[in-house]
Design a protein around this motif. Structure first.
Motif, mmCIF file in Angstrom:
data_model
loop_
_atom_site.group_PDB
_atom_site.id
_atom_site.type_symbol
_atom_site.label_atom_id
_atom_site.label_comp_id
_atom_site.label_asym_id
_atom_site.label_seq_id
_atom_site.Cartn_x
_atom_site.Cartn_y
_atom_site.Cartn_z
ATOM 1 N N THR A 33 0.690 -1.162 0.101
ATOM 2 C CA THR A 33 -0.025 -0.050 -0.010
ATOM 3 C C THR A 33 0.862 1.075 -0.248
ATOM 4 O O THR A 33 0.310 2.181 0.186
ATOM 5 C CB THR A 33 -0.861 0.062 1.171
ATOM 6 N N VAL B 190 -1.059 -4.674 3.266
ATOM 7 C CA VAL B 190 -2.180 -5.474 3.882
ATOM 8 C C VAL B 190 -2.295 -7.194 3.474
ATOM 9 O O VAL B 190 -1.877 -7.270 2.504
ATOM 10 C CB VAL B 190 -3.434 -4.887 3.652
ATOM 11 N N LEU C 189 -4.523 -10.116 2.949
ATOM 12 C CA LEU C 189 -6.057 -10.291 2.032
ATOM 13 C C LEU C 189 -6.220 -11.611 1.922
ATOM 14 O O LEU C 189 -5.305 -12.516 1.506
ATOM 15 C CB LEU C 189 -5.909 -9.437 0.543
ATOM 16 N N SER D 189 -9.816 -7.969 3.575
ATOM 17 C CA SER D 189 -8.788 -7.583 4.396
ATOM 18 C C SER D 189 -8.571 -7.870 5.868
ATOM 19 O O SER D 189 -9.725 -7.832 6.382
ATOM 20 C CB SER D 189 -8.850 -6.049 4.197
#
Length: 232
Positions: free
Chosen positions: A111, A117, A119, A156
């Motif tokens: 990001t 993140v 996922l 997420s």
């Protein structure tokens, strides 16, 4: 003899200075009390946020283990694949009336900077081998360059600075992309994805950024249920 006379002393009230002092003391006590309540409120909010982060991590690791526990082997398909970016899994459905297997995938998406993140992506239930092939390809595309359609099926989990995977084979943890593991996987993909293609265990290493309830490196080991013995 005349009785003594008592003269009534005039009633004395608070002076202006005394009132100001009293009001100042009351204001100071109110400020101190408000600060105490505000501090307690902030501490409660922070504690709840930390608890939520821990529960989110536990839920993510629980889902990770559940996906691996539900691995299913179907002729002419792959059950497990790690390409260095995403882990793709063919698993049984968790619905009461099994409508067909699913393809799930896990990845870390950057990001900006070192942040990212963690996922998870999941396909709808699959009926035919053609459905599986399309879902398997979509899972790979989702990890590489997801479109709006693929993003709708992702969840997420938590922020990550990085992650690593290791397979447990021949009594050792090894890199799944090493030549030995690739050879073992290839040997099991002829005809059906045989048991030899599946590792005895999968080690997940997560690097959680600072500022969270649990920070630093977290290691989570999964052992294939049919192996037994609790290797870790």
């Amino acid at each position: 003899m005349a009785s003594p006379r008592f003269s009534a002393a005039p009633a004395r009230g608070f002076t202006l200075i005394e009132l100001l002092v009293a009001i100042s003391i009351m204001a100071l006590m109110a400020i101190l009390g408000w600060r105490g309540l505000d501090g307690m409120s902030r501490a409660q909010v922070a504690t709840q946020a930390r608890a939520d982060e821990v529960l989110t991590l536990q839920a993510g690791l629980g889902q990770w283990s559940a996906d691996l526990d539900a691995l299913v082997q179907i002729p002419q398909t792959q059950s497990l694949d790690w390409d260095g970016r995403a882990l793709r899994i063919t698993r049984r459905s968790s619905q009461p009336h099994d409508p067909g297997p699913l393809v799930v995938a896990w990845t870390r998406r950057a990001t900006g900077g070192s942040s990212g993140v963690w996922l998870r992506w999941q396909s709808p239930p699959l009926v035919t081998r053609g459905d599986w092939q399309q879902a398997w390809a979509r899972a790979g595309a989702w990890a590489q360059n997801p479109g709006d359609a693929e993003r709708r099926d992702e969840v997420s989990i938590l922020p990550l600075d990085g992650w690593q995977l290791f397979y447990f084979r021949s009594n050792a943890w090894t890199n799944p992309l090493s030549s030995g593991d690739n050879a073992a996987g290839a040997a099991g993909t002829t005809g059906t994805t045989g048991a030899a293609a599946l590792p005895d265990g999968v080690r997940l290493v997560l690097d959680v950024p600072a500022g969270h309830a649990l920070t630093g490196r977290i290691t989570h080991d999964w052992v294939r249920p049919t192996v037994g013995g609790g290797k870790s």
